[in-house]
Design a protein around this motif. Structure first.
Motif, mmCIF file in Angstrom:
data_model
loop_
_atom_site.group_PDB
_atom_site.id
_atom_site.type_symbol
_atom_site.label_atom_id
_atom_site.label_comp_id
_atom_site.label_asym_id
_atom_site.label_seq_id
_atom_site.Cartn_x
_atom_site.Cartn_y
_atom_site.Cartn_z
ATOM 1 N N ALA A 250 6.631 24.862 -14.301
ATOM 2 C CA ALA A 250 6.779 24.411 -12.913
ATOM 3 C C ALA A 250 5.431 24.321 -12.211
ATOM 4 O O ALA A 250 5.214 23.442 -11.364
ATOM 5 N N ALA A 251 4.494 25.223 -12.561
ATOM 6 C CA ALA A 251 3.172 25.186 -11.943
ATOM 7 C C ALA A 251 2.439 23.894 -12.299
ATOM 8 O O ALA A 251 1.721 23.308 -11.476
ATOM 9 N N GLY A 252 2.614 23.428 -13.547
ATOM 10 C CA GLY A 252 1.985 22.183 -13.957
ATOM 11 C C GLY A 252 2.532 20.995 -13.186
ATOM 12 O O GLY A 252 1.777 20.141 -12.722
ATOM 13 N N VAL A 253 3.861 20.948 -13.047
ATOM 14 C CA VAL A 253 4.479 19.856 -12.297
ATOM 15 C C VAL A 253 4.012 19.881 -10.843
ATOM 16 O O VAL A 253 3.692 18.841 -10.250
ATOM 17 N N ALA A 254 3.951 21.080 -10.255
ATOM 18 C CA ALA A 254 3.524 21.195 -8.859
ATOM 19 C C ALA A 254 2.070 20.759 -8.691
ATOM 20 O O ALA A 254 1.719 20.068 -7.726
ATOM 21 N N GLY A 255 1.206 21.143 -9.626
ATOM 22 C CA GLY A 255 -0.192 20.750 -9.540
ATOM 23 C C GLY A 255 -0.368 19.252 -9.688
ATOM 24 O O GLY A 255 -1.151 18.634 -8.958
ATOM 25 N N TYR A 256 0.365 18.666 -10.627
ATOM 26 C CA TYR A 256 0.281 17.222 -10.838
ATOM 27 C C TYR A 256 0.810 16.469 -9.615
ATOM 28 O O TYR A 256 0.196 15.499 -9.152
ATOM 29 N N ALA A 257 1.924 16.922 -9.065
ATOM 30 C CA ALA A 257 2.485 16.275 -7.878
ATOM 31 C C ALA A 257 1.548 16.405 -6.688
ATOM 32 O O ALA A 257 1.421 15.478 -5.876
#
Length: 509
Positions: free
Chosen positions: A453-460
């Motif tokens: 989830a941290a990766g998705v949040a950072g990318y978004a």
């Protein structure tokens, strides 16, 4: 620079070249068939099958796209000047022949290097088709007809953006391989090539004097170095010596080109064109459109996949929400465009794109995918508004005998800024790397889930920042366009000098 074309009244349906009106529809249809041939927007879907059959590395496969973009951008301005000198019909015919030859070379290529060479040949042909065709349209139509024809031209661009990749994919599946796709591309260019002599009137080349070969070589060097630097920057790193060297060479060549053109008896590019406020406004609109729309067409699919967990089919359907309006809006606005002041239309276009980008930036990851459809449609509609008039407005700023030169310069700006729009991806990559690290960021930018989830949040977060920056650019650009296209103030009439009444000599003592 010679005085600009005066422009026709909205009700003037005559064509400026003196061609009979019975030639108009055929001429228009021929030009738009040629436009469809030169864009060939679905070539990217052939890369997986091509790379597998020819055993091409990923770095070489990327140049299937880059070679075309580099060639078309580097040759565009030169092709426009050649069209003015040797005739638009002749340059259009040569461009179609070169385009057919390039696609034939690709269809029979035994190695990826031959494919890349074929794509470069196609780019050279496409440059000739674009500049000569736009100049032919501008000089043949005026007033309401010109507005309608360039609206249809904008619609063909939207049609390619909206359905080109999908139709190319279906063609590959239907005919049994990527090689046949390029055979089809070549066949699309054959009908306009056959009809050229029957449909287009003969013309006498307007440009006279010696061709500016030195200017052509220097400008081609500048654009080639620039495109190579921009293409390799994201892969090698913007601080790598090779992209930096290419960009420095581009800057140096531009300085030399400016000096050469100022002293040339018959310059390749009229530098005074850049002083025309309407031309600068149109070029600014194209630049902002590259950031606000074109960059999203090529990269937004990965964003939808990572941030909103969209599958391939859903991603394709959602991208139609972005590209579909570029087909519909020019059709709807085309017949009204001549009634709307250019200042209002271009400013409104950028404001709408700004609203759409800002709206899309507010939709965080994990939200229902359908919520992205409305802001994407708004972005596409804003871009579609400008497609209605851009080419016609750019060419209306020059006399008829220099329309090819103006088309070349304008389309060079268009293609050059589309390449620079990779800065959107650079912003996303920088923010994502800062949040989750280089390895996870590389996976996310390629559309592969990483770091949870941290990766998705950072990318978004990177995408939200990029979209916010684009929205601000378009908003500020709208203000600049409004100022550039402000009506010229009438020259103030000198006040009459009233002489003082003469006094008798005896009253002066």
């Amino acid at each position: 620079m010679p005085s600009r074309r005066s422009g026709a009244t909205p009700d003037d349906d005559s064509n400026e070249s003196g061609c009979p009106h019975r030639l108009g529809p055929s001429h228009s249809a021929l030009r738009h068939r040629a436009a469809g041939a030169r864009r060939a927007p679905g070539a990217s879907v052939s890369i997986p099958g091509m790379a597998a059959e020819l055993r091409a590395p990923a770095s070489a496969s990327n140049w299937v796209i880059n070679a075309f973009m580099l060639a078309i951008a580097a040759v565009m301005a030169v092709a426009g000047a050649l069209a003015d000198r040797f005739g638009r019909r002749r340059v259009l015919a040569v461009g179609l022949l070169v385009f057919v030859a390039g696609n034939a070379l690709i269809a029979t290529a035994p190695a990826i290097a031959v494919v890349i060479a074929g794509r470069a040949v196609c780019g050279i042909g496409a440059a000739a088709i674009t500049t000569a065709g736009s100049a032919l349209l501008s000089n043949t139509y005026s007033g309401r007809q010109r507005s309608t024809v360039f609206a249809v031209f904008g619609t063909t661009i939207g049609l390619g953006l909206a359905f080109g990749p999908m139709l190319s994919g279906l063609a590959i599946a239907a005919v049994g391989g990527w090689r046949w796709l390029y055979v089809l591309y070549a066949l699309v260019a054959v009908p306009p090539l056959v009809l050229l002599r029957r449909v287009l009137p003969r013309e006498s080349p307007a440009a006279a004097g010696r061709f500016d070969m030195v200017g052509a070589l220097v400008l081609t060097t500048a654009l080639t170095a620039f495109m190579i630097g921009v293409s390799l920057g994201p892969d090698l790193g913007w601080l790598h010596w090779f992209p930096l060297t290419m960009l420095a060479l581009a800057v140096a060549a531009v300085l030399v080109f400016t000096r050469v053109e100022r002293t040339a008896a018959h310059p390749l590019v009229e530098l005074n064109l850049l002083r025309v406020r309407q031309f600068r406004a149109v070029c600014l609109t194209v630049t902002l459109g590259a950031f606000g729309f074109v960059s999203l067409v090529f990269t937004l699919g990965v964003f939808l996949s990572v941030a909103h967990h969209a599958g391939a089919l859903a991603t394709g359907a959602m991208l139609l929400a972005l590209t579909g309006p570029t087909l519909l809006v020019p059709l709807l606005i085309g017949r009204l465009a001549h009634r709307i002041p250019l200042r209002r239309l271009l400013t409104l276009s950028m404001l709408v794109v700004a609203v759409g980008c800002g709206w899309l930036a507010l939709i965080g990851p994990g939200r229902p995918l359908g919520r992205t459809a409305a802001p994407m449609a708004v972005i596409g509609a804003g871009f579609g508004l400008s497609l209605t008039v851009l080419d016609g407005a750019a060419l209306a700023t020059v006399p008829a005998d220099r329309a090819g030169m103006a088309a070349g310069v304008f389309n060079t700006v268009r293609l050059g800024t589309e390449s620079v729009a990779v800065v959107v991806t650079a912003i996303v990559g920088t923010v994502t790397t800062a949040r989750v690290g280089r390895s996870a960021a590389a996976d996310l930018l390629a559309g592969r889930p990483a770091a949870g989830a941290a990766g998705v949040a950072g990318y978004a977060a990177g995408w939200q920042l990029a979209l916010g920056v684009v929205a601000l650019l378009c908003l500020g650009g709208a203000g600049c366009i409004w100022q550039l296209l402000r009506p010229a103030l009438p020259a103030a009439e000198p006040r009459p000098v009233v002489a003082a009444p003469e006094r008798p000599v005896d009253q002066l003592n």
